[in-house]
Design a protein around this motif. Structure first.
Motif, mmCIF file in Angstrom:
data_model
loop_
_atom_site.group_PDB
_atom_site.id
_atom_site.type_symbol
_atom_site.label_atom_id
_atom_site.label_comp_id
_atom_site.label_asym_id
_atom_site.label_seq_id
_atom_site.Cartn_x
_atom_site.Cartn_y
_atom_site.Cartn_z
ATOM 1 N N SER A 24 0.845 -1.189 0.000
ATOM 2 C CA SER A 24 0.000 0.000 0.000
ATOM 3 C C SER A 24 0.882 1.242 0.000
ATOM 4 C CB SER A 24 -0.918 0.010 1.214
ATOM 5 O OG SER A 24 -0.153 0.069 2.389
ATOM 6 N N ARG A 127 -9.913 -1.181 -15.791
ATOM 7 C CA ARG A 127 -9.864 -1.695 -14.418
ATOM 8 C C ARG A 127 -10.428 -0.668 -13.439
ATOM 9 N NH1 ARG A 127 -10.503 -5.668 -11.158
ATOM 10 N NH2 ARG A 127 -9.037 -5.819 -9.457
ATOM 11 N N ILE A 131 -13.661 -1.423 -11.085
ATOM 12 C CA ILE A 131 -13.605 -1.287 -9.622
ATOM 13 C C ILE A 131 -14.629 -0.274 -9.137
ATOM 14 C CG2 ILE A 131 -12.178 -0.391 -7.727
ATOM 15 C CD1 ILE A 131 -9.769 -1.680 -9.193
ATOM 16 N N ARG A 134 -18.439 -0.947 -9.156
ATOM 17 C CA ARG A 134 -18.864 -1.792 -8.043
ATOM 18 C C ARG A 134 -18.781 -1.046 -6.714
ATOM 19 N NH1 ARG A 134 -16.282 -4.722 -4.317
ATOM 20 N NH2 ARG A 134 -14.258 -4.351 -5.259
ATOM 21 N N ALA A 135 -17.713 -0.281 -6.510
ATOM 22 C CA ALA A 135 -17.459 0.341 -5.211
ATOM 23 C C ALA A 135 -18.315 1.579 -4.938
ATOM 24 C CB ALA A 135 -15.984 0.719 -5.097
ATOM 25 N N SER A 155 -13.680 -3.503 -0.175
ATOM 26 C CA SER A 155 -12.570 -4.398 -0.500
ATOM 27 C C SER A 155 -12.256 -4.326 -1.986
ATOM 28 C CB SER A 155 -12.939 -5.831 -0.113
ATOM 29 O OG SER A 155 -11.894 -6.702 -0.448
ATOM 30 N N GLY A 156 -10.995 -4.149 -2.311
ATOM 31 C CA GLY A 156 -10.570 -4.050 -3.702
ATOM 32 C C GLY A 156 -10.612 -2.630 -4.237
ATOM 33 N N ALA A 157 -11.124 -1.700 -3.449
ATOM 34 C CA ALA A 157 -11.204 -0.299 -3.871
ATOM 35 C C ALA A 157 -10.720 0.600 -2.739
ATOM 36 C CB ALA A 157 -12.638 0.047 -4.262
ATOM 37 N N THR A 158 -9.583 0.258 -2.180
ATOM 38 C CA THR A 158 -9.065 0.969 -1.019
ATOM 39 C C THR A 158 -8.780 2.441 -1.321
ATOM 40 O OG1 THR A 158 -8.081 -1.083 -0.237
ATOM 41 C CG2 THR A 158 -7.266 0.955 0.748
#
Length: 177
Positions: A24, A127, A131, A134-135, A155-158
């Motif tokens: 991260s 991508r 992401i 959905r987020a 999750s997956g879109a921090t």
């Protein structure tokens, strides 16, 4: 014997690479927010006054300059409920993330958040679009439910989640001013 040495060295090298990989990155400092470009042609609406209005879609280049230079107007309305939020449409400052800026606009009526829009978010690549498609609905729904910036990360879109929460808090701060 050579094969054993090569296998051992490959294993050690793999472990070193695995444990040294940074998973991260810190978000960019707030001072970089003024220079945030628009992402994917999404328009950045200038901060609005306390009265709800239709949003205009300026060109990306003019939108970036107008949002950086315009100060949000504070309505003369008083907070209408115990939430302390004044009625109106409030646009948070764009939060710059690793993949692009995220900006949130809220509409408050009767001291309650009645609408949440995200006029600016990372959408350059397929991508990013996957992401965020959905987020963002999840983040918007959580905001409508929580009525504050205490929403869970997706999750997956921090990066998007972090930018969303930062910009949402900025809009809420304006609504409380």
């Amino acid at each position: 014997m050579k094969r054993i040495v090569y296998a051992l060295m490959a294993t050690v090298t793999g472990l070193v690479l695995l444990f040294s990989y940074r998973t991260s990155l810190e978000p960019e400092p707030a001072s970089a927010l003024a220079d945030a470009p628009t992402a994917g042609g999404a328009a950045v609406a200038a901060p609005t006054t306390g009265t709800p209005s239709a949003s205009a879609s300026p060109s990306p280049s003019s939108a970036a300059s107008s949002s950086a230079s315009a100060a949000p107007a504070v309505p003369s309305a008083t907070p209408s409920s115990s939430s302390g939020l004044a009625d109106g449409t409030w646009t948070g400052q764009a939060a710059n993330t690793r993949y692009g800026p995220v900006q949130v606009r809220i509409t408050v009526s009767g001291g309650t958040i009645t609408d949440v829009q995200v006029p600016q978010y990372p959408s350059e690549s397929g991508r990013d679009q996957q992401i965020n498609s959905r987020a963002l609905p999840i983040l918007v729904q959580q905001t409508m439910t929580a009525q504050n910036a205490q929403v869970d990360m997706v999750s997956g879109a921090t990066y998007t989640s972090t930018g969303y929460r930062t910009s949402l808090q900025s809009a809420l701060d304006q609504a409380r001013s």
